[in-house]
Design an enzyme around this catalytic site. Structure first.
Site, mmCIF file in Angstrom:
data_model
loop_
_atom_site.group_PDB
_atom_site.id
_atom_site.type_symbol
_atom_site.label_atom_id
_atom_site.label_comp_id
_atom_site.label_asym_id
_atom_site.label_seq_id
_atom_site.Cartn_x
_atom_site.Cartn_y
_atom_site.Cartn_z
ATOM 1 N N ASN A 88 0.820 -1.215 0.000
ATOM 2 C CA ASN A 88 0.000 0.000 0.000
ATOM 3 C C ASN A 88 0.853 1.263 0.000
ATOM 4 O O ASN A 88 1.954 1.290 0.540
ATOM 5 C CB ASN A 88 -0.927 0.020 1.208
ATOM 6 C CG ASN A 88 -2.064 -0.989 1.073
ATOM 7 O OD1 ASN A 88 -2.154 -1.705 0.078
ATOM 8 N ND2 ASN A 88 -2.912 -1.058 2.080
ATOM 9 N N VAL A 89 0.293 2.335 -0.548
ATOM 10 C CA VAL A 89 1.010 3.606 -0.637
ATOM 11 C C VAL A 89 1.471 4.075 0.742
ATOM 12 O O VAL A 89 2.583 4.601 0.892
ATOM 13 C CB VAL A 89 0.126 4.688 -1.295
ATOM 14 C CG1 VAL A 89 0.791 6.051 -1.185
ATOM 15 C CG2 VAL A 89 -0.119 4.357 -2.755
ATOM 16 N N LYS A 90 0.643 3.873 1.768
ATOM 17 C CA LYS A 90 1.003 4.378 3.107
ATOM 18 C C LYS A 90 2.267 3.725 3.642
ATOM 19 O O LYS A 90 2.981 4.314 4.439
ATOM 20 C CB LYS A 90 -0.149 4.157 4.077
ATOM 21 C CG LYS A 90 -0.496 2.694 4.311
ATOM 22 C CD LYS A 90 -1.698 2.547 5.233
ATOM 23 C CE LYS A 90 -2.049 1.078 5.441
ATOM 24 N NZ LYS A 90 -3.241 0.933 6.310
ATOM 25 N N GLY A 91 2.554 2.503 3.206
ATOM 26 C CA GLY A 91 3.830 1.863 3.508
ATOM 27 C C GLY A 91 4.055 1.529 4.963
ATOM 28 O O GLY A 91 3.115 1.260 5.721
#
Length: 249
Positions: A130-133
């Site tokens: 996910n982008v949030k990482g």
């Protein structure tokens, strides 16, 4: 000539340097009473903790007791005999990863991720994809030259193989947190066997698994290309994928 590492002997540290004090916790299948604490001390003594004391004991329902014991061990550790898996590739920035993929493939790197079997714990796979990482790093969805297909939780192995083939995946990332009765090992072996059967020799995507209970040295036994343990960051995975793709070329 390979240098022989010098022995360095250490002992655990608790209150004072070299006192050998350790703390460990476990659950006994007995009700919480004095007998449970006595059983915990007996077990601690058999494990080499002498003297040992129960510093915490709590009922876990009517039939179980959670115990924390604290005691001294006489065992020594030789650091020169400790074997770890060293990272054999450089850590790259997202910009460097994107540039390398563009140069190597001239298209996007396709990554399919999932939790397989009955595992519904998506925190690990989401942290990487996910982008949030995770740990201040963006996940693979952030990388311009990476196409991410996150299948989520409880994905059957045949479905994972079918999706990987449909997406023409370059890499398959699998997270396994559920480890009861070695489910993570059984599921991983089933997955690697299914990919070997579904693809011609040498044409299967990179198979990467991760989870807190994996042995990072067990790639050969499990039939995968890479194993990542707890605390792995998206940047480590992205850098590995670039390194591995270069090796395949």
């Amino acid at each position: 000539m390979t240098a022989v590492p010098e022995k360095k002997i250490v002992r655990p540290y608790g209150d004072t340097t070299g006192d050998g004090m350790v703390q460990l916790s476990f659950t006994l299948p007995v009700p919480h009473d004095k007998r449970a604490e006595g059983a915990a001390l007996q077990l601690a003594a058999k494990m080499g903790l002498d003297p040992a004391m129960v510093v915490h004991a709590k009922a876990m329902g009517p039939d179980f007791t959670f115990v924390v014991v604290y005691g001294s061990v006489r065992h020594l550790v030789d650091l020169s005999a400790v074997h770890v898996l060293e990272r054999e590739y450089p850590l790259l920035t997202p910009k460097e990863v994107n540039a390398s993929i563009k140069k190597q493939l001239r298209r996007k790197l396709v990554v399919v991720g999932a939790c397989i079997g009955t595992d519904a714990h998506t925190v690990g796979i989401d942290a990487i994809l996910n982008v949030k990482g995770f740990a201040g790093q963006k996940g693979l969805e952030y990388y311009r030259e990476v196409k991410v297909v996150n299948l989520g939780a409880q994905v059957l192995v045949p479905e994972l193989v079918a999706q990987a083939r449909a997406e023409r995946a370059d890499a398959v990332l699998v997270s396994q947190v559920v480890t009861q009765r070695d489910a993570h090992l059984t599921n991983t072996k089933e997955m690697s066997a299914a990919f070997r059967e579904a693809y011609p020799a040498g044409r299967a995507p990179l198979l990467v698994v991760g989870g807190p209970r994996f042995d990072e040295h067990a790639t050969g036994d499990l039939g995968v290309d890479r194993i990542f343990g707890r605390g792995t960051t998206p940047g480590e995975v992205a850098s590995y994928l670039v390194h591995a793709m270069e090796g395949r070329r």
